[in-house]
Design a protein around this motif. Structure first.
Motif, PDB file in Angstrom:
ATOM      1  N   GLY A  87      36.076  28.900  43.638  1.00 45.06           N
ATOM      2  CA  GLY A  87      35.693  30.393  43.829  1.00 45.06           C
ATOM      3  C   GLY A  87      34.423  30.611  44.588  1.00 45.06           C
ATOM      4  N   TYR A  91      34.060  33.081  48.056  1.00 43.20           N
ATOM      5  CA  TYR A  91      33.286  34.327  48.296  1.00 43.20           C
ATOM      6  C   TYR A  91      32.258  33.827  49.396  1.00 43.20           C
ATOM      7  CZ  TYR A  91      30.498  38.270  47.348  1.00 43.20           C
ATOM      8  OH  TYR A  91      29.846  39.546  47.343  1.00 43.20           O
ATOM      9  N   PRO A 297      37.876  31.293  32.587  1.00 41.94           N
ATOM     10  CA  PRO A 297      38.077  31.920  34.031  1.00 41.94           C
ATOM     11  C   PRO A 297      37.377  31.051  35.034  1.00 41.94           C
ATOM     12  CG  PRO A 297      36.684  33.582  32.696  1.00 41.94           C
ATOM     13  CD  PRO A 297      36.871  32.232  31.840  1.00 41.94           C
ATOM     14  N   TYR A 299      37.913  30.090  38.146  1.00 38.47           N
ATOM     15  CA  TYR A 299      37.739  30.507  39.770  1.00 38.47           C
ATOM     16  C   TYR A 299      36.902  31.784  39.653  1.00 38.47           C
ATOM     17  CZ  TYR A 299      38.967  32.538  44.277  1.00 38.47           C
ATOM     18  OH  TYR A 299      39.028  32.819  45.520  1.00 38.47           O
ATOM     19  N   GLU A 300      37.025  32.588  38.810  1.00 35.30           N
ATOM     20  CA  GLU A 300      36.354  33.987  38.685  1.00 35.30           C
ATOM     21  C   GLU A 300      34.996  33.445  38.382  1.00 35.30           C
ATOM     22  OE1 GLU A 300      38.858  33.166  36.930  1.00 35.30           O
ATOM     23  OE2 GLU A 300      40.601  34.762  37.705  1.00 35.30           O
ATOM     24  N   TRP A 303      33.373  32.571  41.737  1.00 39.39           N
ATOM     25  CA  TRP A 303      33.491  33.854  42.631  1.00 39.39           C
ATOM     26  C   TRP A 303      32.108  34.669  42.254  1.00 39.39           C
ATOM     27  CZ3 TRP A 303      36.273  35.832  46.791  1.00 39.39           C
ATOM     28  CH2 TRP A 303      36.231  37.174  46.998  1.00 39.39           C
ATOM     29  N   ILE A 304      32.111  34.870  41.029  1.00 46.77           N
ATOM     30  CA  ILE A 304      31.085  35.834  40.539  1.00 46.77           C
ATOM     31  C   ILE A 304      29.493  35.472  40.729  1.00 46.77           C
ATOM     32  CG2 ILE A 304      30.014  36.945  38.599  1.00 46.77           C
ATOM     33  CD1 ILE A 304      33.100  37.248  37.539  1.00 46.77           C
ATOM     34  N   GLU A 323      26.754  37.686  33.377  1.00 43.47           N
ATOM     35  CA  GLU A 323      28.068  37.927  33.341  1.00 43.47           C
ATOM     36  C   GLU A 323      28.695  37.001  32.386  1.00 43.47           C
ATOM     37  OE1 GLU A 323      29.180  40.304  35.589  1.00 43.47           O
ATOM     38  OE2 GLU A 323      31.116  40.221  34.624  1.00 43.47           O
ATOM     39  N   LEU A 325      32.011  36.274  30.669  1.00 44.70           N
ATOM     40  CA  LEU A 325      33.472  36.109  30.938  1.00 44.70           C
ATOM     41  C   LEU A 325      34.197  35.563  29.627  1.00 44.70           C
ATOM     42  CD1 LEU A 325      33.595  34.252  34.402  1.00 44.70           C
ATOM     43  CD2 LEU A 325      33.452  36.540  33.800  1.00 44.70           C
TER      44      LEU A 325
END
Ligand code: RIB
Length: 343
Positions: A87, A91, A297, A299-300, A303-304, A323, A325
């Protein structure tokens, strides 16, 4: 002796071939500032024809940026972390950054060596999954003006962070076992020096209390997130005088190790002992029995984290970004209703 001269084209030659100014060619090649589509197309065509490559060292001298993000991870052999790294890399590369991977093996000295290297290389940002008491090492980076985002593991300081709600995840896991009628549930934690391990223990404990299930500290054993520690922790639990019909391991690798120890000791999973993991790495869906777990999560998260560190680079004075998750319960074959007597 023949001299082999390698023709290295320059931005001046690209600009001349494209019929634009050097400034326009630079903006087009660095994707910085306005350039008309026609000029951009001419510049890119000229760069391709001349086999021109941006000189990153020259670029960083002028921009003060290296367009490099470091990803510091504690154990690249654990499939959780490569999923996060995917991730991050997707990005970062979409936004013109390259990623360098630093694997610390959970070792403080290696972590210090990498921090020293990253400071000397002046990377633009660091995404950091800490492994030991790392506050001083993180501060060394931020004091140098390097953007730092913690991923997965909190330090309880002012750093930006992207992580899963581990208390909620552990509540899901433990309540799932309680819902199956289990009233003696063992817990194999990760290293209790880590916030993720402390948070998962808290979720386990809170679920027992809320569910009216007695807490027995003899049923809590510390692992290190590696498969072997899950195996050894289960062997330790089986030697104790206290009994249990289920075990929640704070990650999938330790859950797999625990299942192996149970089978070797003559116990059937799940009818003798139900087993619950955490992470939902690929192996969880192919073990026999297939492992029930709590999905992160991954991958997210990566990415984030990459998005956050680039935002921090662009806005160093912004308030802390956090963040949280949400985890997800994944029920497979390693957990069933309580049947047999406790082991
Ligand atoms: O499996 C490795 C563990 O370490 C994961 O649960 C992840 O959350 C990290 O803390």
């Amino acid at each position: 002796m023949r001299k082999w001269w390698v023709a290295i084209s320059t931005i001046y030659e690209v600009a001349q071939k494209a019929g634009v100014s050097v400034a326009t060619a630079s903006r087009a090649l660095n994707d910085s500032g306005y350039v008309s589509r026609e000029s951009r197309d001419r510049v890119l065509a000229a760069a391709k024809a001349l086999d021109y490559h941006i000189n990153v060292n020259a670029r960083s001298l002028t921009s003060g940026k290296t367009y490099t993000i470091a990803l510091v991870l504690p154990d690249v052999t654990n499939p959780f972390f490569p999923a996060v790294a995917r991730g991050v890399e997707d990005y970062a590369s979409d936004n013109g950054y390259c990623v360098i991977l630093c694997n610390t093996d959970g070792n403080a000295r290696k972590e210090s060596d990498y921090v020293r290297m990253l400071r000397s290389r002046k990377v633009d940002g660091v995404i950091f999954a800490v492994s030991v008491a790392s506050k001083s090492r993180v501060s060394a980076l931020t004091d140098d003006g390097i953007a730092v985002v913690l991923v997965d593991r909190d330090l309880g300081d002012s750093c930006d962070i992207v992580k899963t709600d581990n208390i909620a995840g552990a509540l899901l896991a433990t309540n799932h076992l309680i819902g199956l009628g289990h009233t003696s549930i063992a817990f194999i934690s990760g290293p209790m020096s880590l916030a993720t391990s402390q948070e998962r223990f808290r979720g386990y404990h809170d679920a027992l209390v809320s569910g009216g299930v007695s807490f027995d500290e003899r049923l809590v054993v510390e692992g290190d997130f590696r498969m072997k520690s899950g195996y050894e922790a289960m062997r330790d639990l089986l030697r104790k005088p206290c009994q249990f019909t289920a075990v929640f391991a704070a990650n999938d690798l330790m859950a797999v190790g625990a299942m192996t120890a149970l089978e070797e000791s003559g116990f059937h999973v799940p009818t003798d002992v139900a087993v619950m993991g955490y992470d939902d790495i690929d192996i969880a869906s192919v073990t026999r029995p297939r492992l029930s777990t709590v999905a992160q999560p991954k991958y997210e998260m990566g990415w984030i984290a990459a998005e956050t560190v680039i935002r921090r680079m662009c806005n160093p004075k912004a308030s802390r970004m956090e963040e949280l998750l949400q985890p997800m319960l994944v029920v497979r074959d390693s957990t069933v209703e309580r049947r047999g007597a406790s082991v």
